[in-house]
Write a protein that holds these residues in place. Structure first.
Motif, PDB file in Angstrom:
ATOM      1  N   VAL A   1      27.153  56.929   3.300  1.00  0.00           N
ATOM      2  CA  VAL A   1      28.415  56.213   3.092  1.00  0.00           C
ATOM      3  C   VAL A   1      29.520  56.857   3.924  1.00  0.00           C
ATOM      4  O   VAL A   1      30.314  56.171   4.579  1.00  0.00           O
ATOM      5  CB  VAL A   1      28.799  56.222   1.595  1.00  0.00           C
ATOM      6  CG1 VAL A   1      30.170  55.565   1.399  1.00  0.00           C
ATOM      7  CG2 VAL A   1      27.755  55.500   0.764  1.00  0.00           C
ATOM      8  N   ALA A   2      29.579  58.192   3.907  1.00  0.00           N
ATOM      9  CA  ALA A   2      30.613  58.906   4.660  1.00  0.00           C
ATOM     10  C   ALA A   2      30.483  58.688   6.157  1.00  0.00           C
ATOM     11  O   ALA A   2      31.482  58.635   6.884  1.00  0.00           O
ATOM     12  CB  ALA A   2      30.531  60.399   4.345  1.00  0.00           C
ATOM     13  N   GLU A   3      29.259  58.540   6.626  1.00  0.00           N
ATOM     14  CA  GLU A   3      29.041  58.359   8.060  1.00  0.00           C
ATOM     15  C   GLU A   3      29.320  56.924   8.500  1.00  0.00           C
ATOM     16  O   GLU A   3      29.934  56.703   9.546  1.00  0.00           O
ATOM     17  CB  GLU A   3      27.598  58.738   8.408  1.00  0.00           C
ATOM     18  CG  GLU A   3      27.278  58.624   9.892  1.00  0.00           C
ATOM     19  CD  GLU A   3      25.870  59.074  10.229  1.00  0.00           C
ATOM     20  OE1 GLU A   3      25.425  58.815  11.367  1.00  0.00           O
ATOM     21  OE2 GLU A   3      25.206  59.667   9.368  1.00  0.00           O
ATOM     22  N   GLU A   4      28.875  55.966   7.702  1.00  0.00           N
ATOM     23  CA  GLU A   4      28.967  54.565   8.101  1.00  0.00           C
ATOM     24  C   GLU A   4      30.291  53.903   7.678  1.00  0.00           C
ATOM     25  O   GLU A   4      30.824  53.064   8.408  1.00  0.00           O
ATOM     26  CB  GLU A   4      27.781  53.795   7.510  1.00  0.00           C
ATOM     27  CG  GLU A   4      26.430  54.300   8.033  1.00  0.00           C
ATOM     28  CD  GLU A   4      25.268  53.716   7.259  1.00  0.00           C
ATOM     29  OE1 GLU A   4      25.499  52.784   6.454  1.00  0.00           O
ATOM     30  OE2 GLU A   4      24.128  54.195   7.452  1.00  0.00           O
ATOM     31  N   THR A   5      30.787  54.268   6.498  1.00  0.00           N
ATOM     32  CA  THR A   5      32.039  53.681   5.995  1.00  0.00           C
ATOM     33  C   THR A   5      32.920  54.775   5.397  1.00  0.00           C
ATOM     34  O   THR A   5      33.128  54.824   4.174  1.00  0.00           O
ATOM     35  CB  THR A   5      31.747  52.603   4.924  1.00  0.00           C
ATOM     36  OG1 THR A   5      30.885  53.185   3.914  1.00  0.00           O
ATOM     37  CG2 THR A   5      31.074  51.394   5.534  1.00  0.00           C
ATOM     38  N   PRO A   6      33.439  55.675   6.235  1.00  0.00           N
ATOM     39  CA  PRO A   6      34.202  56.826   5.724  1.00  0.00           C
ATOM     40  C   PRO A   6      35.447  56.447   4.926  1.00  0.00           C
ATOM     41  O   PRO A   6      35.897  57.225   4.091  1.00  0.00           O
ATOM     42  CB  PRO A   6      34.569  57.593   6.996  1.00  0.00           C
ATOM     43  CG  PRO A   6      34.462  56.595   8.108  1.00  0.00           C
ATOM     44  CD  PRO A   6      33.360  55.674   7.718  1.00  0.00           C
ATOM     45  N   HIS A   7      36.002  55.242   5.181  1.00  0.00           N
ATOM     46  CA  HIS A   7      37.208  54.824   4.456  1.00  0.00           C
ATOM     47  C   HIS A   7      36.923  54.551   2.977  1.00  0.00           C
ATOM     48  O   HIS A   7      37.861  54.409   2.174  1.00  0.00           O
ATOM     49  CB  HIS A   7      37.801  53.575   5.102  1.00  0.00           C
ATOM     50  CG  HIS A   7      36.892  52.385   5.085  1.00  0.00           C
ATOM     51  ND1 HIS A   7      35.805  52.261   5.938  1.00  0.00           N
ATOM     52  CD2 HIS A   7      36.898  51.257   4.309  1.00  0.00           C
ATOM     53  CE1 HIS A   7      35.186  51.114   5.688  1.00  0.00           C
ATOM     54  NE2 HIS A   7      35.827  50.496   4.717  1.00  0.00           N
ATOM     55  N   LEU A   8      35.639  54.488   2.623  1.00  0.00           N
ATOM     56  CA  LEU A   8      35.272  54.228   1.232  1.00  0.00           C
ATOM     57  C   LEU A   8      35.037  55.517   0.434  1.00  0.00           C
ATOM     58  O   LEU A   8      34.688  55.460  -0.735  1.00  0.00           O
ATOM     59  CB  LEU A   8      34.014  53.346   1.171  1.00  0.00           C
ATOM     60  CG  LEU A   8      34.165  51.944   1.759  1.00  0.00           C
ATOM     61  CD1 LEU A   8      32.854  51.181   1.661  1.00  0.00           C
ATOM     62  CD2 LEU A   8      35.286  51.176   1.055  1.00  0.00           C
ATOM     63  N   VAL A   9      35.203  56.643   1.101  1.00  0.00           N
ATOM     64  CA  VAL A   9      35.053  57.940   0.428  1.00  0.00           C
ATOM     65  C   VAL A   9      36.437  58.559   0.253  1.00  0.00           C
ATOM     66  O   VAL A   9      37.153  58.785   1.233  1.00  0.00           O
ATOM     67  CB  VAL A   9      34.132  58.887   1.228  1.00  0.00           C
ATOM     68  CG1 VAL A   9      34.033  60.244   0.517  1.00  0.00           C
ATOM     69  CG2 VAL A   9      32.752  58.283   1.402  1.00  0.00           C
ATOM     70  N   HIS A  10      36.817  58.823  -0.987  1.00  0.00           N
ATOM     71  CA  HIS A  10      38.141  59.349  -1.305  1.00  0.00           C
ATOM     72  C   HIS A  10      38.040  60.778  -1.828  1.00  0.00           C
ATOM     73  O   HIS A  10      37.038  61.158  -2.432  1.00  0.00           O
ATOM     74  CB  HIS A  10      38.827  58.469  -2.356  1.00  0.00           C
ATOM     75  CG  HIS A  10      38.877  57.026  -1.989  1.00  0.00           C
ATOM     76  ND1 HIS A  10      39.821  56.500  -1.139  1.00  0.00           N
ATOM     77  CD2 HIS A  10      38.075  55.985  -2.354  1.00  0.00           C
ATOM     78  CE1 HIS A  10      39.620  55.197  -0.997  1.00  0.00           C
ATOM     79  NE2 HIS A  10      38.559  54.864  -1.722  1.00  0.00           N
ATOM     80  N   LYS A  11      39.112  61.545  -1.613  1.00  0.00           N
ATOM     81  CA  LYS A  11      39.150  62.923  -2.092  1.00  0.00           C
ATOM     82  C   LYS A  11      40.459  63.174  -2.844  1.00  0.00           C
ATOM     83  O   LYS A  11      41.535  62.882  -2.335  1.00  0.00           O
ATOM     84  CB  LYS A  11      39.032  63.911  -0.929  1.00  0.00           C
ATOM     85  CG  LYS A  11      37.702  63.841  -0.188  1.00  0.00           C
ATOM     86  CD  LYS A  11      37.648  64.861   0.940  1.00  0.00           C
ATOM     87  CE  LYS A  11      36.316  64.792   1.683  1.00  0.00           C
ATOM     88  NZ  LYS A  11      36.255  65.792   2.789  1.00  0.00           N
ATOM     89  N   THR A  12      40.327  63.725  -4.029  1.00  0.00           N
ATOM     90  CA  THR A  12      41.483  64.118  -4.827  1.00  0.00           C
ATOM     91  C   THR A  12      41.412  65.625  -5.053  1.00  0.00           C
ATOM     92  O   THR A  12      40.449  66.117  -5.656  1.00  0.00           O
ATOM     93  CB  THR A  12      41.501  63.394  -6.190  1.00  0.00           C
ATOM     94  OG1 THR A  12      41.683  61.992  -5.973  1.00  0.00           O
ATOM     95  CG2 THR A  12      42.625  63.908  -7.071  1.00  0.00           C
TER      96      THR A  12
END
Length: 400
Positions: A149-160
């Motif tokens: 997911v991080a490689e293909e669609t990084p905008h869908l991985v969030h960090k708080t």
């Protein structure tokens, strides 16, 4: 230290984190008893049979099965228990030997009654060492490999990120729920879920908690369907109950044996065995091996109080690796005297007997001159070196 799913969930329950309920078993008979118990509690004959091994991707290897009735449950339980489960994360991947399944989890069907109306999320908590803060990584793409997911669609991985001085704050939990697109009751339940999950992370001295998937059900409840739990080994002295959960059958047998002798050992894939005192020197030794054209076969730190017995055990462990073509011993005599280590090398060589691979010994520090004399006059096929570069040159020579 890694935990099985059922062990990690038992910790989550103590902190009030909602989970997919289930029971662990290590025999077909016990598992069927647990199935009957679960069916009575849930009023459903549907159950999920999950292999319990320290590796992700169990479903891809056939280690997770949905049973729709008692006969299917018994069939899946019989097939999974004792199987060599291969997943992308077991040694060698799908082409490797896999791991034997010694225990299973008989769990409720968390997706009932409406699978299509359920939504899966990814949530994990770990330390971001660069920022010196704990971070909650979350995504709407649950049930998938987060790396993909991080490689293909990084905008869908969030960090708080959580400020270590303030701790978890209401706005942190709300940020996670906002990023996952929740509202109403589901939003409130997710914020509670995050609070409790973070409390479990801190309370158990965790290195990692990964919930994948975290399930949003049609009634807006939030539960942990799967759980990957890793505990900071340095904190196990104050986590006695968790330390007792250690399953050494899931760990590298050689590494477990090395720990019993007080050796810090990690298996690698190279051709040059290493025996060093001190983690920093061990890393430098591995670097010099690579620069000399070799590949480290292991990381082995004998510690600052190495004696002849410990050196001999370290020798035996290194020599079990059929890929080892040479052994480099690199000792700096600070606390430990070099002559003691040298005597240990000589004694180990004689006790083990016919050692086929060349041995290069570099001893510097306290009594290094005595140590070199011991090695040189031993009459054994052991070559001594003074400078680190000299040791590297000898390694290069014996490998060529």
């Amino acid at each position: 230290m890694n935990l099985h799913e059922y062990q990690g969930k038992s910790i989550l329950v103590k902190y009030g984190v909602p989970i997919q309920n289930g029971y662990a078993a290590d025999s077909v008979e016990e598992a069927m008893t647990k199935y009957d118990q679960l069916a009575e509690e849930t009023g459903s004959k549907f159950a999920v049979i999950k292999a319990q091994i320290h590796a992700g991707g169990r479903g891809k290897g056939g280690g997770v099965k949905l049973a729709k009735n008692r006969d299917e449950a018994k069939e899946h339980i019989s097939n999974i228990l004792g199987m060599q489960l291969k997943t992308p994360q077991t040694p060698g991947g799908m082409e490797g030997p896999g791991k034997k399944v010694n225990k299973i989890l008989v769990a409720e069907d968390a997706y009932a009654p409406d699978f299509a109306a359920c939504k899966e999320y990814y949530i994990s908590i770990l330390m971001d060492r660069g920022r010196k803060q704990n971070v909650i990584i979350h995504s709407t793409q649950g049930g998938m490999d987060i790396e993909a997911v991080a490689e293909e669609t990084p905008h869908l991985v969030h960090k708080t990120y959580i400020d270590p001085e303030l701790g978890m704050q209401p706005f942190n939990a709300r940020e996670v729920a906002f990023n996952l697109g929740l509202s109403g009751l589901a939003f409130k339940n997710m914020t509670k879920f995050i609070y409790k999950l973070y409390a479990a992370y801190l309370g158990a001295d965790s290195a990692l908690i990964e919930i994948n998937p975290c399930l949003h059900k049609p009634d807006d409840s939030i539960i942990a369907v799967d759980c990957k739990f890793s505990i900071d080994g340095n904190a196990l002295y104050r986590q006695k109950e968790i330390a007792a959960m250690r399953d050494v059958t899931e760990e590298d047998a050689t590494e477990v044996e090395a720990q019993s002798y007080g050796l810090n050992f990690v298996n690698l894939d190279g051709n040059v065995g290493c025996m060093v005192n001190g983690a920093g020197l061990a890393m430098a030794t591995m670097d010099i091996i690579k620069l000399s054209g070799g590949e480290p076969a292991n990381f082995l730190d004998v510690g600052g109080t190495a004696d002849a017995a410990r050196v001999e055990q370290a020798f035996r462990i290194i020599l079990r690796d059929p890929n080892v073509e040479a052994i480099l011993i690199n000792i700096f005599g600070g606390i430990v005297r070099c002559d003691r280590v040298a005597q240990g090398v000589v004694d180990a060589y004689k006790n083990i007997g016919d050692i086929k691979v060349p041995i290069i010994v570099r001893l510097q520090g306290t009594n290094a001159d005595i140590a070199k004399k011991l090695i040189d006059e031993s009459g054994l096929n052991v070559r001594s070196a003074v400078a680190l570069q000299e040791a590297a040159d000898v390694v290069k020579e014996v490998l060529s």
